[in-house]
Design a protein around this motif. Structure first.
Motif, mmCIF file in Angstrom:
data_model
loop_
_atom_site.group_PDB
_atom_site.id
_atom_site.type_symbol
_atom_site.label_atom_id
_atom_site.label_comp_id
_atom_site.label_asym_id
_atom_site.label_seq_id
_atom_site.Cartn_x
_atom_site.Cartn_y
_atom_site.Cartn_z
ATOM 1 N N UNK A 1 42.109 48.416 -67.301
ATOM 2 C CA UNK A 1 43.141 47.073 -67.373
ATOM 3 C C UNK A 1 44.404 46.644 -66.107
ATOM 4 N N UNK A 2 45.127 47.820 -66.134
ATOM 5 C CA UNK A 2 46.412 48.423 -65.056
ATOM 6 C C UNK A 2 45.640 48.768 -63.765
ATOM 7 N N UNK A 3 44.517 49.061 -62.895
ATOM 8 C CA UNK A 3 44.217 48.985 -62.055
ATOM 9 C C UNK A 3 43.772 47.380 -61.881
ATOM 10 N N UNK A 4 43.086 46.940 -62.578
ATOM 11 C CA UNK A 4 42.547 45.756 -62.345
ATOM 12 C C UNK A 4 43.807 44.380 -61.811
ATOM 13 N N UNK A 5 44.992 45.099 -63.034
ATOM 14 C CA UNK A 5 45.717 43.710 -62.531
ATOM 15 C C UNK A 5 46.638 44.443 -61.502
ATOM 16 N N UNK A 6 46.727 45.820 -60.566
ATOM 17 C CA UNK A 6 47.528 45.811 -59.774
ATOM 18 C C UNK A 6 46.630 45.775 -58.600
ATOM 19 N N UNK A 13 38.692 44.469 -54.035
ATOM 20 C CA UNK A 13 38.477 45.716 -55.264
ATOM 21 C C UNK A 13 38.615 44.795 -56.616
ATOM 22 N N UNK A 14 39.121 43.593 -56.542
ATOM 23 C CA UNK A 14 38.652 43.019 -58.063
ATOM 24 C C UNK A 14 37.763 42.410 -59.054
ATOM 25 N N UNK A 15 37.511 42.140 -58.032
ATOM 26 C CA UNK A 15 35.432 41.740 -58.961
ATOM 27 C C UNK A 15 34.557 43.494 -59.252
ATOM 28 N N UNK A 16 34.508 44.307 -58.107
ATOM 29 C CA UNK A 16 34.040 45.553 -58.848
ATOM 30 C C UNK A 16 35.175 46.176 -59.952
ATOM 31 N N UNK A 17 35.850 46.062 -59.901
ATOM 32 C CA UNK A 17 37.183 46.533 -60.449
ATOM 33 C C UNK A 17 36.828 46.679 -61.887
ATOM 34 N N UNK A 18 36.630 44.878 -62.221
ATOM 35 C CA UNK A 18 36.540 43.829 -63.236
ATOM 36 C C UNK A 18 34.928 44.307 -63.958
ATOM 37 N N UNK A 22 33.915 45.717 -67.531
ATOM 38 C CA UNK A 22 33.406 45.449 -68.058
ATOM 39 C C UNK A 22 32.216 46.244 -68.720
ATOM 40 N N UNK A 23 31.640 47.022 -67.621
ATOM 41 C CA UNK A 23 30.837 47.611 -68.672
ATOM 42 C C UNK A 23 31.326 49.029 -69.010
ATOM 43 N N UNK A 24 32.660 49.648 -69.426
ATOM 44 C CA UNK A 24 33.115 50.371 -69.296
ATOM 45 C C UNK A 24 33.409 49.773 -71.433
ATOM 46 N N UNK A 25 33.541 48.651 -71.277
ATOM 47 C CA UNK A 25 33.977 47.849 -72.533
ATOM 48 C C UNK A 25 32.235 47.027 -73.426
ATOM 49 N N UNK A 26 31.361 46.914 -72.578
ATOM 50 C CA UNK A 26 29.729 46.740 -73.164
ATOM 51 C C UNK A 26 29.894 48.611 -73.744
ATOM 52 N N UNK A 27 29.652 49.564 -72.941
ATOM 53 C CA UNK A 27 29.536 51.156 -73.087
ATOM 54 C C UNK A 27 29.874 51.351 -74.295
ATOM 55 N N UNK A 28 31.073 50.496 -74.716
ATOM 56 C CA UNK A 28 32.086 50.941 -76.082
ATOM 57 C C UNK A 28 32.230 50.454 -77.142
ATOM 58 N N UNK A 60 30.316 34.523 -68.360
ATOM 59 C CA UNK A 60 29.964 35.005 -67.588
ATOM 60 C C UNK A 60 30.107 36.141 -67.264
ATOM 61 N N UNK A 61 31.018 37.167 -68.095
ATOM 62 C CA UNK A 61 31.002 38.363 -68.631
ATOM 63 C C UNK A 61 30.413 39.088 -67.871
ATOM 64 N N UNK A 62 28.664 38.531 -69.539
ATOM 65 C CA UNK A 62 26.950 39.380 -69.542
ATOM 66 C C UNK A 62 26.931 38.971 -68.397
ATOM 67 N N UNK A 63 26.372 37.743 -67.503
ATOM 68 C CA UNK A 63 26.020 37.276 -66.619
ATOM 69 C C UNK A 63 26.432 38.174 -65.356
#
Length: 150
Positions: A1-6, A13-18, A22-28, A60-63
């Motif tokens: 989250x801190x990378x996305x916030x910063x 870089x915002x979209x790739x970081x998001x 999202x991918x990390x969250x999906x994996x978890x 939005x995240x899934x798509x």
């Protein structure tokens, strides 16, 4: 989250970081689902959480995940000639299990993409305020299911 916030709102870089988040969250979530399945087999009980859920964000995240996902062969799951369309907006917050809702939307969209070789996969939704329900629909121009298999 801190990378996305910063990264800030205008950063390239915002979209790739998001997407990475999202991918990390999906994996978890997938690991959690495997663990839940193990508990289900042992205890015969499935646990659901009750959270405030923003289904607009989930879709939005899934798509976004699907738009960048590849299959086992490394081919994009959104084939050339297929448009992934998000028409979900303005749905109210609901109470539910955000992980399970994400899983269901993800499964429906990826299944639609698997069998759609041209045209679109469109996700749309509506709210029934009287009965306190929402409806999310995944529509595709894929091959469909043979009548004898319905």
């Amino acid at each position: 989250n801190s990378l996305v916030d910063s990264a800030g709102g205008d950063s390239p870089m915002l979209k790739p970081l998001q997407l990475l988040r999202s991918c990390a969250t999906r994996l978890l979530d997938m690991v959690s689902n495997i663990m839940d399945a193990s508990v289900l087999v042992q205890d015969k009980k499935m646990r659901f959480s009750r959270d405030d859920v923003n289904t607009n964000s989930i879709v939005e995240e899934v798509l976004m995940l699907c738009q960048h996902a590849v299959d086992k062969r490394g081919s994009p799951i959104v084939k050339n000639g297929v448009k992934l369309v998000n028409e979900v907006s303005g749905l109210p917050m609901i109470e539910g299990d955000s992980h399970r809702i994400t899983q269901v939307v993800y499964n429906l969209v990826t299944n639609a993409l698997k069998f759609t070789h041209a045209g679109h996969v469109r996700v749309f939704g509506c709210a029934d305020h009287t009965n306190h329900r929402i409806k999310i629909t995944v529509e595709d121009t894929g091959i469909g299911i043979a009548k004898e298999n319905l």
